[in-house]
Design an enzyme around this catalytic site. Sequence first.
Site, PDB file in Angstrom:
ATOM      1  N   ASN A 185       0.824  -1.211   0.000  1.00 47.75           N
ATOM      2  CA  ASN A 185       0.000   0.000   0.000  1.00 47.75           C
ATOM      3  C   ASN A 185       0.854   1.255   0.000  1.00 47.75           C
ATOM      4  OD1 ASN A 185      -2.457  -1.426   0.280  1.00 47.75           O
ATOM      5  ND2 ASN A 185      -2.294  -1.429   2.507  1.00 47.75           N
ATOM      6  N   ASP A 199       0.658   4.635   2.332  1.00 49.49           N
ATOM      7  CA  ASP A 199       0.030   5.232   3.500  1.00 49.49           C
ATOM      8  C   ASP A 199      -0.014   6.749   3.317  1.00 49.49           C
ATOM      9  OD1 ASP A 199      -0.096   2.731   4.599  1.00 49.49           O
ATOM     10  OD2 ASP A 199       1.552   3.035   6.016  1.00 49.49           O
ATOM     11  N   ASN A 207      -2.691  -9.214  18.116  1.00 52.42           N
ATOM     12  CA  ASN A 207      -2.473  -8.331  19.256  1.00 52.42           C
ATOM     13  C   ASN A 207      -3.476  -8.714  20.343  1.00 52.42           C
ATOM     14  OD1 ASN A 207      -4.948  -7.021  18.692  1.00 52.42           O
ATOM     15  ND2 ASN A 207      -3.937  -5.422  17.495  1.00 52.42           N
ATOM     16  N   ALA A 215       2.774  -1.855  25.440  1.00 53.62           N
ATOM     17  CA  ALA A 215       3.850  -1.520  26.375  1.00 53.62           C
ATOM     18  C   ALA A 215       4.200  -2.664  27.315  1.00 53.62           C
ATOM     19  CB  ALA A 215       3.456  -0.293  27.193  1.00 53.62           C
ATOM     20  N   GLY A 269       4.804  -5.731  26.257  1.00 56.60           N
ATOM     21  CA  GLY A 269       5.626  -6.720  25.568  1.00 56.60           C
ATOM     22  C   GLY A 269       4.821  -7.689  24.738  1.00 56.60           C
ATOM     23  N   THR A 289       1.968   3.179  14.296  1.00 59.08           N
ATOM     24  CA  THR A 289       1.670   2.554  13.007  1.00 59.08           C
ATOM     25  C   THR A 289       2.821   1.642  12.593  1.00 59.08           C
ATOM     26  OG1 THR A 289       0.463   4.543  12.348  1.00 59.08           O
ATOM     27  CG2 THR A 289       1.011   2.973  10.615  1.00 59.08           C
ATOM     28  N   GLY A 309       3.220  -3.515  15.090  1.00 62.97           N
ATOM     29  CA  GLY A 309       2.873  -4.932  15.059  1.00 62.97           C
ATOM     30  C   GLY A 309       3.484  -5.646  13.871  1.00 62.97           C
ATOM     31  N   ASP A 310       3.528  -4.969  12.716  1.00 62.32           N
ATOM     32  CA  ASP A 310       4.150  -5.566  11.536  1.00 62.32           C
ATOM     33  C   ASP A 310       5.647  -5.754  11.744  1.00 62.32           C
ATOM     34  OD1 ASP A 310       1.722  -5.583  10.174  1.00 62.32           O
ATOM     35  OD2 ASP A 310       2.048  -3.601   9.312  1.00 62.32           O
ATOM     36  N   SER A 346      10.347   3.737  10.030  1.00 60.25           N
ATOM     37  CA  SER A 346      10.674   3.545  11.444  1.00 60.25           C
ATOM     38  C   SER A 346      11.253   2.174  11.754  1.00 60.25           C
ATOM     39  CB  SER A 346       9.410   3.742  12.294  1.00 60.25           C
ATOM     40  OG  SER A 346       8.502   2.656  12.125  1.00 60.25           O
TER      41      SER A 346
END
Length: 305
Positions: A9, A11, A179, A219, A221, A244, A247-248, A287
């Site tokens: 994608n 973003d 998650n 936060a 872990g 953002t 998790g990936d 990031s």
Amino acid sequence: MITVFGSINIDLVTTTARLPRPGETVPGSEYRLIPGGKGANQALAARRAGAVVKMIGAVGDDDMAATALAELDAGGVDLSGVQRRGKTTGMAVITVDDHAENTIVLSPGANAKLAATDLQEDAIGAGDTLLLQMEVPFAETLAAARTAKAAGARVILSIAPFLPVEREAFADIDMILVNETEAGDLARHLGLNPGSTGAETVAKLARELKRTVIATLGADGAVAATLDDTISVPALKVVPVDTTGAGDTFCGVLAALLDEGADLATAMRHASVAGSLACAKAGAQPSFPLREAIELSLGVDPAFP
């Protein structure tokens, strides 16, 4: 080697003091166009963690395609499996507030046209890893899982964004990533009562599905439940800027460490640190940390022996 079958994608990101309520307009920053998509994100995170990675995905015939692929190309991800399908590349419209929380609206574009046959049977083999998510047609994702499992590969499914998945869909899946919210949603969908903690919920899911289940806990872990054990790892303490892609990052780095032969606890420690580091910078793909940064953080934080 890791093969990622999934979304690519653009973003479109803007920041604002607070997220708007329904019907409300709030002032935002200048927008940015940043490469994204859960498949592409996980591919780049795994590559930056040191894995050899091939991307199987689709982009459109528009000007956005080059931008969507730029970070993957620069990072050394093999893009020979990326197809041109239709007019538009997938786009996620993301708003981030002052507390680093976000809202996301996703338009799938070419991702909706990705097919399991794009994963050639001879392109993945015994000992390889196939990494899957939920932003391309799920029937094609399951078909890709069958191909990889038949070839002797490890198959990892990230149930994000969440969709209700039936028990039989996990037949060719070795490891499930969620998650904490997704873990509870999956448990309820399967008729289970979520536990009072993330650890209890993943333990119930692991027993029910007879698969390893891992949940990220922000936060707090992450926690994994296998049929025999529960493994918890802390998060790295950072000042969050944008969550953002965190998790990936966890998924990609976990897959990278497992693919190179690390045990689950070691892979989770690396993945948890990487996910935390990703929260400390704006944007998703820009990031994602390099392996050196992950190792350095592991070495200086006493929470990670």
